[in-house]
Write an enzyme that holds these catalytic residues in place. Structure first.
Site, mmCIF file in Angstrom:
data_model
loop_
_atom_site.group_PDB
_atom_site.id
_atom_site.type_symbol
_atom_site.label_atom_id
_atom_site.label_comp_id
_atom_site.label_asym_id
_atom_site.label_seq_id
_atom_site.Cartn_x
_atom_site.Cartn_y
_atom_site.Cartn_z
ATOM 1 N N GLY A 30 0.825 -1.196 0.000
ATOM 2 C CA GLY A 30 0.000 0.000 0.000
ATOM 3 C C GLY A 30 0.856 1.242 0.000
ATOM 4 O O GLY A 30 1.774 1.359 0.811
ATOM 5 N N CYS A 238 -6.319 -15.943 -0.051
ATOM 6 C CA CYS A 238 -6.361 -15.265 -1.349
ATOM 7 C C CYS A 238 -5.219 -15.750 -2.244
ATOM 8 O O CYS A 238 -4.046 -15.573 -1.921
ATOM 9 C CB CYS A 238 -6.214 -13.769 -1.114
ATOM 10 N N TYR A 244 0.594 -12.385 -7.321
ATOM 11 C CA TYR A 244 1.129 -11.050 -7.569
ATOM 12 C C TYR A 244 1.525 -10.270 -6.328
ATOM 13 O O TYR A 244 2.574 -9.630 -6.286
ATOM 14 C CB TYR A 244 0.088 -10.227 -8.343
ATOM 15 N N ASP A 347 4.609 -12.509 -17.754
ATOM 16 C CA ASP A 347 4.112 -11.633 -16.691
ATOM 17 C C ASP A 347 3.231 -12.454 -15.748
ATOM 18 O O ASP A 347 2.751 -13.525 -16.122
ATOM 19 C CB ASP A 347 3.334 -10.445 -17.271
HETATM 20 P P1 5GP Z 1 -2.413 -4.862 -17.444
HETATM 21 O O1 5GP Z 1 -1.783 -5.346 -18.722
HETATM 22 O O2 5GP Z 1 -3.517 -5.726 -16.996
HETATM 23 O O3 5GP Z 1 -2.786 -3.413 -17.534
HETATM 24 O O4 5GP Z 1 -1.281 -4.905 -16.320
HETATM 25 C C1 5GP Z 1 -0.652 -6.102 -15.987
HETATM 26 C C2 5GP Z 1 0.358 -5.809 -14.897
HETATM 27 O O5 5GP Z 1 -0.298 -5.313 -13.734
HETATM 28 C C3 5GP Z 1 1.143 -7.026 -14.442
HETATM 29 O O6 5GP Z 1 2.517 -6.717 -14.568
HETATM 30 C C4 5GP Z 1 0.789 -7.218 -12.982
HETATM 31 O O7 5GP Z 1 1.938 -7.546 -12.226
HETATM 32 C C5 5GP Z 1 0.254 -5.894 -12.554
HETATM 33 N N1 5GP Z 1 -0.819 -5.984 -11.564
HETATM 34 C C6 5GP Z 1 -1.651 -7.014 -11.287
HETATM 35 N N2 5GP Z 1 -2.508 -6.686 -10.304
HETATM 36 C C7 5GP Z 1 -2.221 -5.435 -9.941
HETATM 37 C C8 5GP Z 1 -2.766 -4.541 -8.954
HETATM 38 O O8 5GP Z 1 -3.698 -4.890 -8.227
HETATM 39 N N3 5GP Z 1 -2.177 -3.310 -8.868
HETATM 40 C C9 5GP Z 1 -1.152 -2.926 -9.657
HETATM 41 N N4 5GP Z 1 -0.631 -1.706 -9.511
HETATM 42 N N5 5GP Z 1 -0.623 -3.729 -10.591
HETATM 43 C C10 5GP Z 1 -1.150 -4.970 -10.733
HETATM 44 MG MG MG Z 2 3.796 -6.515 -12.842
#
Ligand code: 5GP
Ligand code: MG
Length: 445
Positions: A30, A238, A244, A347
């Site tokens: 956070g 969870c 992640y 990823d």
């Molecule tokens: P997307 O392509 O969906 O926009 O972004 C994918 C990336 O977001 C991945 O690298 C993953 O690690 C990251 N990610 C996944 N969940 C979260 C989250 O809850 N918050 C943030 N800031 N990044 C996230």
């Molecule tokens: Mg990421």
């Protein structure tokens, strides 16, 4: 999405320092606000503000927070808007004085409980579900704090890991499903409770065990007492913590986050093979899985994207064109390892698909001849109501699109996700023990 800590360190007037270092270790949980409440001879004071831990606290402020018991919090808002009053710990009055509380998780019946309490004349000063928990504990207190917590656990529904500070006790609580993590560690003269074991390492505490789902752990001058209050529910930790959220050097309920992600990458290589010259990761979250993928497939791992560690939450994006550059500012392709190569980009997850699309384009701009995206978790198809900030279903690219549609959107040559069976195998589960609501819509509560 929050990180919580509790420190009980007899005879140490600097419990706030240990709380501070624990929060720094859990900053990834956070980045919106940070706070510490301290107990000095029965008097509780709390300091909290918006910002990173090291922006909120400096030596002068920590020097003012003297005492041998403390709790702390880093917040990423899921319930309640993002402003200073909603920062935690929350301090409320009860019959014995003040009570401070830090919460990680999200209640699903907070609005109902709040309006019932308001009908009874209670006035709230924040918009958080956490204040509802604190108010209920204070109200249920009839001379025994554990009874007050039990009565509160009877009515609150949802996910909660709590650290609570009273005039003479530090208490840790984990909800009956164990959705959010909480670990217990030993200091020379006391104990530490923290969301993740990496915080124990940081303050030199010895890992003892995870707090059990439904357990109330009371630490005071007579030692430590455990009450297994709810013990009839299936464990539902969870799974997104493993995918992640948690740090790779943390161990949750006996599972190493690094090993889980590396396993996920290995299984992904078997489920979704690719013909390519190199495997790269999207740092930092995708790296353990990319290493697993490379080791299993035999395709060499290389560093394909350089992450700028200094791009923080506070970065100001003045114009649209600057905003477009946002991803490049954070992640820049390493041309040497990309140009003319068939690249497997690993990823940990795809949520909205927007970041992935930009990274694929950046790799092509850097001369990649092919980009094969491999994701070490299944598509995110449902919103989380238990504390992970997944967006509305409309924004979840995996919710309404086929994998082929997602592939087209992100512009990859191929796209492969890990199966649900694969991710469960990666964490050593036979299908039980985890909340997988975001991946298959099966909500335990
Ligand atoms: P997307 O392509 O969906 O926009 O972004 C994918 C990336 O977001 C991945 O690298 C993953 O690690 C990251 N990610 C996944 N969940 C979260 C989250 O809850 N918050 C943030 N800031 N990044 C996230
Ligand atoms: Mg990421």
């Amino acid at each position: 999405m929050c990180g919580i800590v509790g420190i009980y360190d007899r005879g140490n007037i600097n419990a706030a320092n240990a709380a501070y270092y624990s929060l720094v270790a859990m900053q990834h949980r956070g980045q919106e606000s940070a706070g510490i409440a301290i107990n000095n001879d029965g008097i509780i004071t709390c300091y909290k503000d918006m910002g990173f831990v090291n922006e909120v606290f400096d030596e002068r402020i920590l020097g003012l927070l003297k005492g041998d018991m403390a709790i702390g919090h880093v917040r990423y808002s899921t319930a309640g808007a993002s402003f200073a009053a909603n920062a935690q710990p929350i301090v409320v009055k009860y019959k014995n004085g003040n009570l401070a509380l830090s919460h990680n998780g999200s209640l699903i019946n907070a609005d109902l409980l709040r309006s019932q309490l308001e009908d009874d004349g209670m006035i709230f000063s924040t918009t958080t579900d956490t204040e509802v928990i604190a108010a209920l504990i204070a109200r249920n207190y009839k001379g025994d704090i554990v009874e007050a917590i039990k009565n509160t656990m009877e009515i609150i529904k949802g996910s909660y890991a709590l650290t609570i500070l009273t005039d003479n006790k530090l208490i840790g609580v984990r909800d009956g499903y164990g959705i959010r993590p909480l670990v217990l560690g030993k200091l020379e003269n006391g104990y530490v409770l923290a969301s993740e074991s990496c915080a124990l390492d940081t303050v030199g505490a010895q890992f003892i065990r995870d707090v059990r789902p439904g357990e109330i752990l009371v630490i005071d001058e007579t030692g430590m007492k455990s009450v297994d209050y709810i013990n009839n529910l299936p464990k539902k930790i969870c799974l997104f913590e493993h995918i992640y959220f948690a740090r790779p050097d943390s161990i949750i309920d006996g599972i190493s986050m690094y090993k889980a992600r590396e396993n996920a990458g290995r299984i992904l290589a078997k489920e979704q093979p690719a013909i390519a010259d190199t495997v790269i990761s999207v740092p930092d979250s995708g790296t353990p899985a990319a290493i697993g993928y490379a080791n299993e497939s035999g395709i060499p791992f290389s560093i394909g994207l350089i992450k700028n560690r200094y791009v923080g939450r506070t970065f100001i994006q003045p114009t649209q064109s600057m905003r477009e550059l946002g991803v490049k500012l954070k992640l820049n392709p390493l041309r040497d390892n990309i140009k003319g190569k068939r690249v497997v980009m690993v990823d940990d997850s795809i949520v909205r698909g927007t970041t992935s699309k930009k990274i694929v384009q950046a790799l092509r701009d850097a001369g990649a001849s092919e980009v094969h995206v491999r994701v070490s978790s299944p598509p995110v198809i449902s919103s989380c109501y238990y504390g992970i900030d997944t967006p509305n279903i409309e924004e979840l690219i995996g919710a309404k699109n086929t994998i082929e549609k997602v592939r087209q959107y992100i512009g990859a040559d191929s796209l492969g996700y890990l199966s649900i069976e694969g991710i469960l195998a990666a964490v050593g589960s036979k299908g039980e023990g985890f909340c997988t609501a975001c991946l298959n819509g099966e909500y335990p509560i």
